[in-house]
Design an enzyme around this catalytic site. Structure first.
Site, mmCIF file in Angstrom:
data_model
loop_
_atom_site.group_PDB
_atom_site.id
_atom_site.type_symbol
_atom_site.label_atom_id
_atom_site.label_comp_id
_atom_site.label_asym_id
_atom_site.label_seq_id
_atom_site.Cartn_x
_atom_site.Cartn_y
_atom_site.Cartn_z
ATOM 1 N NE ARG A 172 -4.284 -1.673 1.635
ATOM 2 C CZ ARG A 172 -5.153 -2.228 2.451
ATOM 3 N NH1 ARG A 172 -4.982 -2.139 3.751
ATOM 4 N NH2 ARG A 172 -6.215 -2.831 1.973
ATOM 5 N N GLY A 217 -9.999 -8.420 -1.712
ATOM 6 C CA GLY A 217 -10.270 -9.478 -0.728
ATOM 7 C C GLY A 217 -9.746 -10.847 -1.140
ATOM 8 N N GLY A 232 -14.361 -3.788 0.184
ATOM 9 C CA GLY A 232 -15.681 -3.228 0.505
ATOM 10 C C GLY A 232 -16.073 -2.135 -0.468
ATOM 11 C CE LYS A 260 -22.988 -14.947 6.596
ATOM 12 N NZ LYS A 260 -22.721 -14.001 7.655
HETATM 13 P P1 AMP Z 1 -17.001 -13.507 1.404
HETATM 14 O O1 AMP Z 1 -16.295 -12.790 2.507
HETATM 15 O O2 AMP Z 1 -18.484 -13.507 1.520
HETATM 16 O O3 AMP Z 1 -16.508 -13.093 0.023
HETATM 17 O O4 AMP Z 1 -16.613 -15.026 1.549
HETATM 18 C C1 AMP Z 1 -15.313 -15.516 1.496
HETATM 19 C C2 AMP Z 1 -15.273 -16.803 2.230
HETATM 20 O O5 AMP Z 1 -16.241 -17.677 1.696
HETATM 21 C C3 AMP Z 1 -13.955 -17.539 2.158
HETATM 22 O O6 AMP Z 1 -13.346 -17.525 3.423
HETATM 23 C C4 AMP Z 1 -14.351 -18.937 1.747
HETATM 24 O O7 AMP Z 1 -13.712 -19.956 2.495
HETATM 25 C C5 AMP Z 1 -15.826 -18.976 2.012
HETATM 26 N N1 AMP Z 1 -16.510 -19.982 1.205
HETATM 27 C C6 AMP Z 1 -16.501 -20.106 -0.118
HETATM 28 N N2 AMP Z 1 -17.192 -21.205 -0.490
HETATM 29 C C7 AMP Z 1 -17.633 -21.791 0.632
HETATM 30 C C8 AMP Z 1 -18.379 -22.965 0.903
HETATM 31 N N3 AMP Z 1 -18.776 -23.757 -0.072
HETATM 32 N N4 AMP Z 1 -18.655 -23.247 2.189
HETATM 33 C C9 AMP Z 1 -18.221 -22.449 3.180
HETATM 34 N N5 AMP Z 1 -17.507 -21.327 2.998
HETATM 35 C C10 AMP Z 1 -17.212 -20.994 1.726
#
Ligand code: AMP
Length: 393
Positions: free
Chosen positions: A37, A350, A373, A200
């Site tokens: 950064r 991310g 974000g 999610k």
């Molecule tokens: P996010 O912060 O919503 O972008 O989610 C990222 C996280 O989603 C990562 O740490 C992944 O390990 C998790 N992830 C992706 N696919 C799955 C899955 N099938 N089951 C559980 N966690 C997941």
């Protein structure tokens, strides 16, 4: 293209320029462990120095709840001094704009650089309080914002201060982010394909809705796909599932038609662990008690096929639990695919950025966003307060 004044549009000679950077670097035992950064901020800082500005840098670091030596920007001043090859005077005031800062600024000659203390030392920072905003404005004649990572938040040091300064422009980093993300979303070379993953559905609803109106194909993988599977009536075992969003997923499926690509097979495991037993099943054939951990091989091929002809790709979120090697193949396959296509490829920060860098594909992508974000909110079609606050051209 961004219709905001940039550092190329302002004349800072002899002016005190407050430049909001993103110096939120990892520090362990007083040592910076990754200076990406800081390096990324150099072009704007060097430009302001070369133009004869008195360059006053500021940033947050972590989330201290007030003055806290663990979150001091002192190591950043030292590292910047080395990177710039000129002294960066650290003005260590607990109030950020205190006697030290005022004295340091009063002593500046054109081309000098001063770094203020962590803006989060002031509790009002994240509430965009008036007093701190005015304090910051009181030591500068012009303001430049180069911190994309905080652009989705209205804080004193990126938004509040602009109310009390005549000139507010964006830096090169900020401009690059907005140009890439903005062009991709609003003026893409087609086919435009978006890849969304991660845990999610609920955190990406607005992104899905906005992108569906813009893309030619929307690929959904990762934990969020199981809520869509449930909407199709499949049993998803013990997979991540947001039951409250099944109705929403049904609506999206109906609305999107064949624009939406979902996995057709899945790697399932009997435990949330890299050591779990695992196997590949069709999306509608989950074993009871097992959970989906990654997209399967047929899906990898289908997703790669959809990406092959794309001319613009935006990717946010892993295709599986990529932190566990046994369930990282889907995410790696997408990264590899993007590294090898002739397209504008934009990685939304991310986890996807981590996956791309882990595989050594960083420089094969057109753009890796520095703000997870902020880039998500941009993809939602929202106006970012940190960008809106800059003067129009
Ligand atoms: P996010 O912060 O919503 O972008 O989610 C990222 C996280 O989603 C990562 O740490 C992944 O390990 C998790 N992830 C992706 N696919 C799955 C899955 N099938 N089951 C559980 N966690 C997941």
């Amino acid at each position: 293209m961004l219709n905001k004044k940039s550092v190329d549009d302002i004349n800072v000679k002899g002016l005190r320029v407050l430049c909001r950077c993103d110096f939120n670097v990892p520090i362990i035992d007083g040592k910076i462990t990754d200076d990406t950064r800081l390096v990324a901020a150099l072009p704007t800082i060097k430009k302001l120095i070369a133009d004869g500005g008195k360059v006053i840098l500021c940033s947050h670091l972590g989330k201290p709840k007030g003055p806290d030596a663990k979150f001091s920007l002192a190591p950043v001043a030292e590292a910047l001094t080395a990177l710039l090859g000129q002294e960066v005077v650290f003005a260590a005031d607990d109030t950020v704009v205190g006697d030290n800062a005022r004295a340091a600024v009063a002593n500046m000659k054109n081309g000098d650089v001063v770094l203020l203390q962590n803006t989060r030392y002031r509790a009002e920072e994240s509430k965009c309080g008036e007093e701190f905003s005015k304090d910051l404005a009181s030591i500068c004649d012009a303001f430049v914002n180069d911190a994309f990572g905080t652009a989705h938040r209205a804080h004193c040091s990126n938004v509040g201060v602009t109310k009390y300064v005549d000139t507010a422009a964006v830096g090169y980093l900020m401009q690059k982010e907005i140009d890439f993300l903005g062009n991709a979303v609003d003026n893409p070379v087609r086919p435009f394909v978006a890849v969304l993953g991660g845990s999610k559905v609920s955190s990406k609803i607005s992104v899905i809705e906005n992108l569906l109106t813009k893309v030619d194909k929307l690929i959904i993988g990762g934990g969020m796909s199981y809520t869509f599977f449930a909407a199709k009536g499949y049993n998803v075992g013990t997979s991540l599932l947001e039951a409250d969003y099944i109705e929403y997923a049904k609506e999206m499926l109906a609305k999107a038609g064949d624009k939406l690509l979902l996995p057709v097979d899945t790697v399932i495991a009997d435990d949330f662990s890299n050591d779990a037993n695992f196997k590949v099943v069709d999306a509608d054939k989950f074993d009871e008690g097992w959970m989906g951990m990654d997209i399967g091989p047929k899906t990898r091929t289908i997703f790669a096929e959809a990406l092959k002809s794309a001319k613009t790709v935006v990717w946010n979120g892993p295709m599986g639990v990529f932190e566990m090697p046994n369930f990282s193949k889907g995410t790696m396959a997408v990264a590899e695919c993007l590294a090898n296509i002739e397209a504008t490829t934009i990685i939304g920060g991310g986890d996807s950025a981590a996956a791309v860098n882990q595989m050594g594909y960083g420089d094969k992508m057109s753009h890796i966003s520095t703000g997870g974000g902020a880039s998500l909110e941009f993809l939602e079609g929202k106006e970012l307060p940190g960008v809106a606050a800059a003067n129009d051209k």
